[in-house]
Design a protein around this motif. Structure first.
Motif, PDB file in Angstrom:
ATOM      1  N   GLY B 160       0.822  -1.212   0.000  1.00  0.00           N
ATOM      2  CA  GLY B 160       0.000   0.000   0.000  1.00  0.00           C
ATOM      3  C   GLY B 160       0.856   1.261   0.000  1.00  0.00           C
ATOM      4  O   GLY B 160       0.551   2.241  -0.688  1.00  0.00           O
ATOM      5  N   LEU B 161       1.945   1.232   0.774  1.00  0.00           N
ATOM      6  CA  LEU B 161       2.833   2.395   0.819  1.00  0.00           C
ATOM      7  C   LEU B 161       3.619   2.545  -0.485  1.00  0.00           C
ATOM      8  O   LEU B 161       3.874   3.674  -0.931  1.00  0.00           O
ATOM      9  CB  LEU B 161       3.766   2.281   2.022  1.00  0.00           C
ATOM     10  CG  LEU B 161       3.054   2.428   3.378  1.00  0.00           C
ATOM     11  CD1 LEU B 161       3.938   1.945   4.517  1.00  0.00           C
ATOM     12  CD2 LEU B 161       2.624   3.881   3.620  1.00  0.00           C
ATOM     13  N   LEU B 199      -7.359  -5.993  -2.807  1.00  0.00           N
ATOM     14  CA  LEU B 199      -6.861  -4.633  -2.583  1.00  0.00           C
ATOM     15  C   LEU B 199      -5.933  -4.166  -3.699  1.00  0.00           C
ATOM     16  O   LEU B 199      -5.671  -2.969  -3.827  1.00  0.00           O
ATOM     17  CB  LEU B 199      -6.105  -4.564  -1.244  1.00  0.00           C
ATOM     18  CG  LEU B 199      -6.916  -4.846   0.014  1.00  0.00           C
ATOM     19  CD1 LEU B 199      -5.984  -4.994   1.222  1.00  0.00           C
ATOM     20  CD2 LEU B 199      -7.920  -3.723   0.254  1.00  0.00           C
ATOM     21  N   PHE B 200      -5.419  -5.121  -4.466  1.00  0.00           N
ATOM     22  CA  PHE B 200      -4.421  -4.777  -5.490  1.00  0.00           C
ATOM     23  C   PHE B 200      -4.749  -5.440  -6.825  1.00  0.00           C
ATOM     24  O   PHE B 200      -3.924  -6.189  -7.371  1.00  0.00           O
ATOM     25  CB  PHE B 200      -3.020  -5.223  -5.038  1.00  0.00           C
ATOM     26  CG  PHE B 200      -2.587  -4.641  -3.724  1.00  0.00           C
ATOM     27  CD1 PHE B 200      -2.091  -3.345  -3.661  1.00  0.00           C
ATOM     28  CD2 PHE B 200      -2.695  -5.380  -2.553  1.00  0.00           C
ATOM     29  CE1 PHE B 200      -1.705  -2.799  -2.442  1.00  0.00           C
ATOM     30  CE2 PHE B 200      -2.311  -4.841  -1.342  1.00  0.00           C
ATOM     31  CZ  PHE B 200      -1.807  -3.541  -1.284  1.00  0.00           C
ATOM     32  N   PRO B 201      -5.920  -5.163  -7.380  1.00  0.00           N
ATOM     33  CA  PRO B 201      -6.289  -5.854  -8.626  1.00  0.00           C
ATOM     34  C   PRO B 201      -5.304  -5.566  -9.760  1.00  0.00           C
ATOM     35  O   PRO B 201      -5.137  -6.406 -10.655  1.00  0.00           O
ATOM     36  CB  PRO B 201      -7.687  -5.296  -8.934  1.00  0.00           C
ATOM     37  CG  PRO B 201      -7.786  -4.024  -8.156  1.00  0.00           C
ATOM     38  CD  PRO B 201      -6.962  -4.221  -6.934  1.00  0.00           C
ATOM     39  N   ARG B 248     -10.293   0.307  14.578  1.00  0.00           N
ATOM     40  CA  ARG B 248     -10.008   1.657  14.094  1.00  0.00           C
ATOM     41  C   ARG B 248      -8.496   1.768  13.916  1.00  0.00           C
ATOM     42  O   ARG B 248      -7.736   1.338  14.790  1.00  0.00           O
ATOM     43  CB  ARG B 248     -10.481   2.679  15.134  1.00  0.00           C
ATOM     44  CG  ARG B 248     -10.441   4.134  14.664  1.00  0.00           C
ATOM     45  CD  ARG B 248     -11.026   5.037  15.739  1.00  0.00           C
ATOM     46  NE  ARG B 248     -10.156   5.128  16.915  1.00  0.00           N
ATOM     47  CZ  ARG B 248      -9.141   5.981  17.028  1.00  0.00           C
ATOM     48  NH1 ARG B 248      -8.857   6.812  16.043  1.00  0.00           N
ATOM     49  NH2 ARG B 248      -8.404   6.013  18.127  1.00  0.00           N
ATOM     50  N   THR B 249      -8.096   2.314  12.786  1.00  0.00           N
ATOM     51  CA  THR B 249      -6.669   2.497  12.559  1.00  0.00           C
ATOM     52  C   THR B 249      -6.121   3.514  13.557  1.00  0.00           C
ATOM     53  O   THR B 249      -6.656   4.624  13.674  1.00  0.00           O
ATOM     54  CB  THR B 249      -6.406   2.965  11.113  1.00  0.00           C
ATOM     55  OG1 THR B 249      -6.785   1.910  10.217  1.00  0.00           O
ATOM     56  CG2 THR B 249      -4.941   3.299  10.907  1.00  0.00           C
ATOM     57  N   ALA B 250      -5.092   3.129  14.283  1.00  0.00           N
ATOM     58  CA  ALA B 250      -4.551   4.029  15.305  1.00  0.00           C
ATOM     59  C   ALA B 250      -3.108   3.648  15.620  1.00  0.00           C
ATOM     60  O   ALA B 250      -2.728   2.479  15.523  1.00  0.00           O
ATOM     61  CB  ALA B 250      -5.389   3.943  16.589  1.00  0.00           C
ATOM     62  N   ASP B 297      -7.952  -0.670   8.099  1.00  0.00           N
ATOM     63  CA  ASP B 297      -8.053  -0.776   6.644  1.00  0.00           C
ATOM     64  C   ASP B 297      -6.811  -0.150   6.027  1.00  0.00           C
ATOM     65  O   ASP B 297      -6.140   0.690   6.652  1.00  0.00           O
ATOM     66  CB  ASP B 297      -9.326  -0.096   6.112  1.00  0.00           C
ATOM     67  CG  ASP B 297      -9.253   1.410   6.264  1.00  0.00           C
ATOM     68  OD1 ASP B 297      -8.792   2.070   5.309  1.00  0.00           O
ATOM     69  OD2 ASP B 297      -9.610   1.920   7.337  1.00  0.00           O
ATOM     70  N   LEU B 298      -6.522  -0.565   4.818  1.00  0.00           N
ATOM     71  CA  LEU B 298      -5.228  -0.232   4.223  1.00  0.00           C
ATOM     72  C   LEU B 298      -5.065   1.267   3.995  1.00  0.00           C
ATOM     73  O   LEU B 298      -4.013   1.838   4.327  1.00  0.00           O
ATOM     74  CB  LEU B 298      -5.054  -0.994   2.904  1.00  0.00           C
ATOM     75  CG  LEU B 298      -3.751  -0.740   2.160  1.00  0.00           C
ATOM     76  CD1 LEU B 298      -2.552  -1.111   3.032  1.00  0.00           C
ATOM     77  CD2 LEU B 298      -3.725  -1.510   0.854  1.00  0.00           C
ATOM     78  N   GLU B 299      -6.055   1.909   3.424  1.00  0.00           N
ATOM     79  CA  GLU B 299      -5.855   3.306   3.033  1.00  0.00           C
ATOM     80  C   GLU B 299      -5.690   4.218   4.248  1.00  0.00           C
ATOM     81  O   GLU B 299      -4.837   5.108   4.252  1.00  0.00           O
ATOM     82  CB  GLU B 299      -7.006   3.774   2.143  1.00  0.00           C
ATOM     83  CG  GLU B 299      -7.059   3.045   0.797  1.00  0.00           C
ATOM     84  CD  GLU B 299      -5.716   2.984   0.078  1.00  0.00           C
ATOM     85  OE1 GLU B 299      -4.999   4.010   0.064  1.00  0.00           O
ATOM     86  OE2 GLU B 299      -5.370   1.918  -0.458  1.00  0.00           O
ATOM     87  N   SER B 300      -6.497   4.002   5.284  1.00  0.00           N
ATOM     88  CA  SER B 300      -6.328   4.846   6.479  1.00  0.00           C
ATOM     89  C   SER B 300      -4.976   4.580   7.141  1.00  0.00           C
ATOM     90  O   SER B 300      -4.348   5.491   7.689  1.00  0.00           O
ATOM     91  CB  SER B 300      -7.464   4.598   7.479  1.00  0.00           C
ATOM     92  OG  SER B 300      -7.415   3.288   7.995  1.00  0.00           O
ATOM     93  N   ALA B 301      -4.524   3.343   7.072  1.00  0.00           N
ATOM     94  CA  ALA B 301      -3.213   3.019   7.657  1.00  0.00           C
ATOM     95  C   ALA B 301      -2.100   3.696   6.875  1.00  0.00           C
ATOM     96  O   ALA B 301      -1.149   4.236   7.469  1.00  0.00           O
ATOM     97  CB  ALA B 301      -3.007   1.504   7.686  1.00  0.00           C
TER      98      ALA B 301
END
Lengths: 118, 313
Positions: B160-161, B199-201, B248-250, B297-301
């Motif tokens: 994701g990064l 997540l990565f089509p 929750r992403t934290a 979730d990936l995007e918030s992370a």
């Protein structure tokens, strides 16, 4: 350990602590970790415990350490002496302090080998 | 594509010792291809031209070996070939005349090579370096090290990064110099698990490459818009991520000694060089910002990790 080792409950302010030879003090910011090379264990110390442990040199007594700490932090000497004695007895019970008989029951074993972690 | 038959096939099926000269008589798709990464050298030769091409593609971020280096004896040579057996599981992988795998499906060949490479790199780096079970990416020479056990989402977060344009160091073993703490790349292809495929089509292997997929996609950096590999970076942020679906992403601060303890559990062969590793971890924590990271979730992370990096010293 020897027959002359104190029981943890017998530690007094006159005791002059030092870490056992197989124990290594590793500072981490204002905290510390004690590594017990015999048991392969790690023991985490909070900032106060790390500070006290750093002063263990085998010559200064717990009473003297309490004098220094009480002066440095402006806290009641009697209270700090009791805390230092209790902390030392606790570390001794974990076989980390020379002259105190302990039962090795390590806090954190890190002997796992991550050889298949892929 | 050649299928090995006769005496050699019978020997393999029986699990017997393999004569290197018998392997020499196999009609290979081409010369062996070899790579070096983190001091580990390995090479592959195969009877399957499509597999040969896929091996070259997925390991393209590693340093290629010359023919003389492949035959030098310091290189682990894997021979991958089909032999007369059950049609669904007729592949063998031989290493130095010993069976590494037999009765394999074609889809298991690449994952097995990847597994051997990981083993070799971990064995090599854990002696000379602080080798963490971690993903690592970088921006402007500043590295994020994400240390966690398997199934914690290291590769997913790494991918994701990379999709956000960060540079690639590894998704498996972050190798740090114990003195300088510099992170050097182990630029293996990312191993993206089946659960993260939706997540990565854009990264899905298609065409003939799909034949080599089992439970993971092997995706080299730079593919499908992912950031490219860099050689090294200086650590600025250390995270202990954990995928927590429904949460929750934290990012949570942890005590410094506790972070060292967490990282010790992610250190390959920690107890072989306990004190060296401990001192290096302590200095790593002193130098970097560090958090336990809950990933919902990936995007918030990714948003949060990039923000943490921007604020790191």
């Amino acid at each position: 350990m020897t027959e002359t080792d104190l029981a943890p409950s017998d530690v007094t302010p006159a005791f002059a602590p030092r870490l056992r030879d197989h124990v290594t003090f590793v500072a981490v910011e204002d905290e510390a970790i004690l590594h017990d090379g015999d048991q392969g264990t790690l023991h985490l110390l909070d900032p106060i415990a790390a500070l006290v442990c750093r002063l263990f040199d085998g010559s200064a007594t717990l009473a003297q350490l309490a004098d220094d700490l009480a002066a440095a932090f402006e806290v009641p000497r009697d209270r700090i002496e009791g805390d230092v004695v209790a902390m030392t007895a606790d570390l001794g019970a974990q076989c980390l302090v020379d002259g105190i008989a302990g039962a090795a029951d390590g806090v954190t074993r890190v002997e796992q080998a991550l050889v298949d972690g892929c | 594509m050649t299928t090995v038959s006769g005496e050699l096939a019978t020997t393999i099926a029986a699990g017997g010792p393999i004569d290197e000269s018998a392997l020499g008589r196999i009609e290979w798709a081409g010369p062996a291809s070899g790579w070096e990464t983190q001091g580990h050298r390995f090479a592959c030769r195969t009877t399957d031209p499509a597999l040969d091409a896929e091996l070259r593609r997925v390991f393209r971020d590693m340093t290629p070996l010359r023919d003389t280096e492949i035959s030098s004896g310091d290189t682990e040579v894997l021979s991958l070939f089909a032999y007369e057996s059950d049609p669904a599981a007729r592949w063998a992988i031989v290493r130095d005349g010993q069976h590494l795998r037999r009765r394999q499906s074609r889809a298991m060949l690449l994952p097995t090579v990847m597994w051997r490479c990981n083993q070799g790199v971990i064995a090599t780096t854990s002696e000379s370096s602080l080798s963490l079970h971690a993903g690592a990416v970088a921006r402007d020479g500043r590295a994020i090290v994400m240390a966690a056990p398997q199934e914690a989402g290291k590769t997913t977060l790494t991918a994701g990064l990379l999709r956000r344009g960060l540079d690639y160091l590894t998704d498996e073993a972050a190798v740090l110099d114990r003195d300088t703490l510099e992170v050097t790349a182990y630029p293996k292809p990312l191993s993206i698990d089946r659960g993260s495929w939706p997540l990565f089509p854009e990264l899905e292997p298609r065409g003939p490459r799909a034949d080599f997929v089992d439970d993971q996609w092997l995706v080299p950096s730079g593919t499908g818009g992912l950031g490219a590999a860099v050689d090294r970076a200086s650590p600025a942020l250390v995270l202990a991520p954990q995928y927590t679906p429904g949460g929750r992403t934290a990012a949570h601060r942890v005590r410094p000694a506790e972070m060292v303890q967490l990282l010790s559990h992610s250190t390959f062969h920690f107890s072989r060089h306990t004190l060296d590793n401990l001192h290096a971890l302590a200095r790593l924590v002193e130098r970097c910002d560090y958090y336990r990271l809950e990933v919902a979730d990936l995007e918030s992370a990714c948003d949060l990790v990039i923000e943490l990096l921007e604020n790191a010293p």
